[in-house]
Write an enzyme that holds these catalytic residues in place. Structure first.
Site, PDB file in Angstrom:
ATOM      1  N   SER A   1       5.955  -2.004 -13.800  1.00  0.00           N
ATOM      2  CA  SER A   1       5.416  -2.441 -15.087  1.00  0.00           C
ATOM      3  C   SER A   1       5.580  -1.292 -16.070  1.00  0.00           C
ATOM      4  O   SER A   1       5.077  -0.191 -15.835  1.00  0.00           O
ATOM      5  CB  SER A   1       3.936  -2.803 -14.904  1.00  0.00           C
TER       6      SER A   1
ATOM      7  N   LYS B   1       8.977  -5.334 -15.502  1.00  0.00           N
ATOM      8  CA  LYS B   1       8.032  -6.046 -16.364  1.00  0.00           C
ATOM      9  C   LYS B   1       7.790  -5.164 -17.576  1.00  0.00           C
ATOM     10  O   LYS B   1       7.374  -4.014 -17.433  1.00  0.00           O
ATOM     11  CB  LYS B   1       6.738  -6.309 -15.585  1.00  0.00           C
TER      12      LYS B   1
ATOM     13  N   LYS C   1       5.847  -4.583 -21.238  1.00  0.00           N
ATOM     14  CA  LYS C   1       4.682  -4.994 -22.026  1.00  0.00           C
ATOM     15  C   LYS C   1       5.144  -5.358 -23.433  1.00  0.00           C
ATOM     16  O   LYS C   1       6.009  -4.675 -24.001  1.00  0.00           O
ATOM     17  CB  LYS C   1       3.674  -3.844 -22.088  1.00  0.00           C
TER      18      LYS C   1
ATOM     19  N   ASP D   1       4.757  -9.052 -20.270  1.00  0.00           N
ATOM     20  CA  ASP D   1       3.304  -9.217 -20.156  1.00  0.00           C
ATOM     21  C   ASP D   1       2.668  -8.912 -21.513  1.00  0.00           C
ATOM     22  O   ASP D   1       2.820  -7.811 -22.032  1.00  0.00           O
ATOM     23  CB  ASP D   1       2.757  -8.266 -19.078  1.00  0.00           C
TER      24      ASP D   1
ATOM     25  N   GLU E   1       3.791 -13.336 -18.908  1.00  0.00           N
ATOM     26  CA  GLU E   1       2.448 -13.169 -18.347  1.00  0.00           C
ATOM     27  C   GLU E   1       1.405 -13.152 -19.466  1.00  0.00           C
ATOM     28  O   GLU E   1       1.528 -12.398 -20.428  1.00  0.00           O
ATOM     29  CB  GLU E   1       2.434 -11.847 -17.556  1.00  0.00           C
TER      30      GLU E   1
ATOM     31  N   ASP F   1      -2.701 -13.993 -15.600  1.00  0.00           N
ATOM     32  CA  ASP F   1      -3.311 -12.812 -14.976  1.00  0.00           C
ATOM     33  C   ASP F   1      -4.810 -12.855 -15.311  1.00  0.00           C
ATOM     34  O   ASP F   1      -5.616 -13.411 -14.542  1.00  0.00           O
ATOM     35  CB  ASP F   1      -2.605 -11.554 -15.521  1.00  0.00           C
TER      36      ASP F   1
ATOM     37  N   LYS G   1      -4.501 -10.136  -8.527  1.00  0.00           N
ATOM     38  CA  LYS G   1      -5.003  -8.767  -8.369  1.00  0.00           C
ATOM     39  C   LYS G   1      -6.298  -8.893  -7.594  1.00  0.00           C
ATOM     40  O   LYS G   1      -7.228  -9.570  -8.055  1.00  0.00           O
ATOM     41  CB  LYS G   1      -5.306  -8.139  -9.733  1.00  0.00           C
TER      42      LYS G   1
ATOM     43  N   GLY H   1      -1.252  -5.091 -10.329  1.00  0.00           N
ATOM     44  CA  GLY H   1      -1.891  -3.794 -10.112  1.00  0.00           C
ATOM     45  C   GLY H   1      -2.667  -3.372 -11.336  1.00  0.00           C
ATOM     46  O   GLY H   1      -2.579  -3.994 -12.400  1.00  0.00           O
TER      47      GLY H   1
HETATM   48  O1  OSB Z   1      -1.901  -6.633 -17.150  1.00  0.00           O
HETATM   49  O2  OSB Z   1      -0.944  -6.281 -15.327  1.00  0.00           O
HETATM   50  C1  OSB Z   1      -1.623  -5.854 -16.252  1.00  0.00           C
HETATM   51  C2  OSB Z   1      -2.289  -2.125 -15.801  1.00  0.00           C
HETATM   52  C3  OSB Z   1      -3.593  -2.049 -16.243  1.00  0.00           C
HETATM   53  C4  OSB Z   1      -4.210  -3.173 -16.710  1.00  0.00           C
HETATM   54  C5  OSB Z   1      -3.538  -4.394 -16.737  1.00  0.00           C
HETATM   55  C6  OSB Z   1      -2.231  -4.494 -16.287  1.00  0.00           C
HETATM   56  C7  OSB Z   1      -1.583  -3.318 -15.844  1.00  0.00           C
HETATM   57  C8  OSB Z   1      -0.197  -3.285 -15.436  1.00  0.00           C
HETATM   58  C9  OSB Z   1       0.235  -2.160 -14.506  1.00  0.00           C
HETATM   59  O3  OSB Z   1       0.649  -4.033 -15.868  1.00  0.00           O
HETATM   60  C10 OSB Z   1       0.424  -2.622 -13.117  1.00  0.00           C
HETATM   61  C11 OSB Z   1       0.570  -1.448 -12.176  1.00  0.00           C
HETATM   62  O4  OSB Z   1       1.674  -0.916 -12.062  1.00  0.00           O
HETATM   63  O5  OSB Z   1      -0.431  -1.071 -11.533  1.00  0.00           O
HETATM   64 MG    MG Z   2      -1.024  -8.500 -16.706  1.00  0.00          MG
END
Ligand code: OSB
Ligand code: MG
Length: 388
Positions: free
Chosen positions: A153, A180, A182, A208, A236, A261, A285, A313
């Site tokens: 991510s 992924k 953001k 995301d 996402e 999510d 998660k 995560g």
């Molecule tokens: O939305 O998936 C998410 C990290 C912190 C809070 C929300 C998200 C995320 C990530 C990172 O996208 C996922 C990771 O590599 O742990």
């Molecule tokens: Mg997410």
């Protein structure tokens, strides 16, 4: 807590209870190797509270994944610590110090929400039980693979698209199997078009939004519409968690599958979101849904209706990551997850690191989580006693 309605595919084996001697929260600060920016904020480090359940048979560990502020969901670290100390831990131990992981849901049914706090507690108790039984978490949950496909991510970089492309090419070079990215309003269709052009059509790419888009704003919706040209694996959480019908409506218009999510806080919500057409993939998660047991129930609800899932995560240290990797090893987790190697996040992890091997991360085989914090990593930890 309203727990999942779907029975586990194969019920989990009952494990002997552990006798709790003490419950503590040990907090350390760890800098991220690269700042992580999402639509809700920028993080350069994590304050990582680890929950330790001390028992006669050894310690169990769980990670509290809350951010410092209530920006991803209502939960935040200081609130979670208080709810653990004043409500969850006393409520759990009021019925006796002999506990199982299942007791976290059943004895604390009357406490609303605070799922990340509950997840840390449930995971630590389960770790202690499994360590006493000499069994790995992955085995216990029913893992069907020895290693899991790893995605990464990538936050919104300070340096815009050129830096995003650089970072993504670096991760692809290391072997990550999907990217992924953001997005947020103002950093979406055009930057993603440039990223797609740079990496080529063969790279599995998804985005995301962390709920940053307003379904009632035509400009927001049209930016998301244009993502449809980019052959993304999924989008996402475009809209706010409660806006299931808006997700469902746009899902009928888009070719890009919608993946929820933040909206999915338990198995009941997973079922409802799927039934109303709001989601065709789910990011699970375990911390968001209250622990590994509810995470399995969410997986069961999805598998029952053929909805693919993947493991998300929250920038975990090796402690939380160990639980995520065990979950990602279950049947149904067929898409690469946000289960990256330790060095994607930290210069030095709190545990023995997770490493990338041919695009995969090995599932721990040791008892319990198969990972515990190195004692020297905790030498400067702030300690909060939770059980008195
Ligand atoms: O939305 O998936 C998410 C990290 C912190 C809070 C929300 C998200 C995320 C990530 C990172 O996208 C996922 C990771 O590599 O742990
Ligand atoms: Mg997410």
């Amino acid at each position: 807590m309203a727990s999942g309605g779907s029975p586990a595919l194969a019920p989990l084996a009952a494990l002997p209870a552990v006798e709790v001697a003490a419950v503590e929260l040990l907090t350390v600060e760890l800098p991220l190797v690269v700042p992580f920016t999402t639509s809700f904020g920028r993080q350069t480090s994590r304050e990582i509270p680890l929950l330790r359940v001390r028992t006669r048979d050894g310690d169990g560990w769980g990670e509290l994944v809350t951010p410092p502020a209530p920006v991803y969901s209502e939960e935040f670290t200081a609130g979670a610590a208080l709810v653990l100390r004043d409500h969850l831990v006393p409520g759990l131990l009021a019925a006796g110090r002999s506990v199982t992981a299942e007791d976290v849901a059943s004895r604390l049914w009357s406490v609303y929400g605070h799922r990340m706090a509950r997840a840390a507690l449930e995971t630590a108790i389960l770790d202690a039980q499994l360590c006493a039984a000499g069994r790995s978490l992955a085995d216990h949950l029913g893992a069907v693979r020895a290693s899991v496909p790893a995605g990464v991510s990538v936050g919104i970089p300070d340096g815009g698209v050129p830096e995003l492309v650089d970072q993504v090419e670096g991760y692809l070079g290391e072997g990550y199997l999907r990217i992924k990215a953001k997005i947020e309003p103002g950093f979406d269709a055009e930057p993603m078009r440039r990223l797609r052009d740079a990496v080529g059509d063969d790279v599995a790419l998804q985005v995301d939004a962390n709920a940053a888009y307003d379904p009632d704003d035509p400009e927001h919706v049209s930016a998301l519409d244009r993502l449809g040209e980019l052959d993304l694996t999924l989008i996402e959480q475009p809209f706010a968690p409660d806006r299931l019908r808006d997700h469902a409506h746009q899902a009928t218009r888009w070719t890009t599958p919608v993946c929820l999510d933040e909206s999915v806080h338990d198995a009941v919500r997973a079922r409802d979101a799927i039934a109303c057409g709001a989601t065709s993939v789910i990011n699970i998660k375990l911390a968001r849904v209250g622990g590994p047991l509810e995470a399995v129930a969410v997986r069961d609800a999805c598998l029952a209706v053929g909805v693919p899932v993947w493991c998300g995560g929250m920038l975990e240290s090796g402690v939380g990551r160990a639980a995520n990797v065990a979950l990602a090893a279950l049947e149904g987790f067929d898409l690469p997850g946000d289960v990256s190697a330790s060095d994607r996040y930290w210069r030095e992890d709190l545990t023995e690191p997770f490493v990338l091997d041919d695009g995969h991360v090995a599932v721990p085989t040791g008892p319990g989580l198969g990972r515990a914090p190195r004692p020297d990593a905790l030498s400067e930890a702030a300690v909060l006693r939770l059980d008195r």
